[in-house]
Design an enzyme around this catalytic site. Structure first.
Site, PDB file in Angstrom:
ATOM      1  N   HIS A  46       0.201  -0.756   0.310  1.00  0.00           N
ATOM      2  CA  HIS A  46       0.022   0.099   0.157  1.00  0.00           C
ATOM      3  C   HIS A  46       1.264   1.439  -0.161  1.00  0.00           C
ATOM      4  O   HIS A  46       1.737   1.955   0.986  1.00  0.00           O
ATOM      5  CB  HIS A  46      -0.856   0.405   1.333  1.00  0.00           C
ATOM      6  CG  HIS A  46      -2.133   1.257   1.288  1.00  0.00           C
ATOM      7  ND1 HIS A  46      -3.332   0.987  -0.101  1.00  0.00           N
ATOM      8  CD2 HIS A  46      -1.519   1.779   1.809  1.00  0.00           C
ATOM      9  CE1 HIS A  46      -3.435   2.322   0.828  1.00  0.00           C
ATOM     10  NE2 HIS A  46      -2.610   3.436   1.072  1.00  0.00           N
ATOM     11  N   HIS A  97      -1.194   2.918  -8.634  1.00  0.00           N
ATOM     12  CA  HIS A  97      -1.483   1.975  -9.314  1.00  0.00           C
ATOM     13  C   HIS A  97      -1.473   2.638 -10.822  1.00  0.00           C
ATOM     14  O   HIS A  97      -1.100   4.267 -10.994  1.00  0.00           O
ATOM     15  CB  HIS A  97      -3.131   1.076  -9.727  1.00  0.00           C
ATOM     16  CG  HIS A  97      -4.053   2.584  -9.500  1.00  0.00           C
ATOM     17  ND1 HIS A  97      -4.311   3.192  -8.095  1.00  0.00           N
ATOM     18  CD2 HIS A  97      -5.318   3.264 -10.702  1.00  0.00           C
ATOM     19  CE1 HIS A  97      -6.289   4.543  -9.013  1.00  0.00           C
ATOM     20  NE2 HIS A  97      -6.226   4.221 -10.089  1.00  0.00           N
TER      21      HIS A  97
END
Length: 111
Positions: A46, A97
């Site tokens: 993350h 992403h």
């Protein structure tokens, strides 16, 4: 992060078909596709955004996998690798992403 959709996908809490997976990355189709080919290349760790990256070798790995997937899908005539950063940059999920977009009729901007 308990509310991060990509962390939930990583942890198997959501039924997602992985197109590619290794110890650092996972790749799956975007559910809101903006091109004939629209894949998300997501680090498993993350990391909120590109501003928070500490090891840029990871970004190189993302691009390596994206190019391999583009070649597998015969997108040599053209494709995009896109990263949105922050709300004003179009980032809607606060987990780093990259979008791999390609295929005939690819338009920019999408939508």
């Amino acid at each position: 992060m308990d509310d991060c959709i990509f962390c939930k996908i990583r942890d198997g809490e959501m039924d997602t078909e992985f197109i590619y997976e290794d110890d650092q990355l996972m790749v799956f189709a975007d559910i809101n596709a903006q091109a004939p080919v629209h894949l998300l290349v997501v680090p498993k760790e993350h990391i909120p955004s590109i501003l928070d990256v500490e090891d840029y070798n990871l970004v190189g790995r993302v691009h390596q996998v994206a190019v391999e997937l583009a070649e597998e899908r015969e997108l040599e005539d053209g494709f995009r690798i896109v990263n949105n950063c922050g709300p004003e940059g179009g980032q809607t999920v606060n987990h780093l992403h990259f979008h791999l977009l390609g295929g005939r009729q690819l338009q920019w901007p999408p939508g």
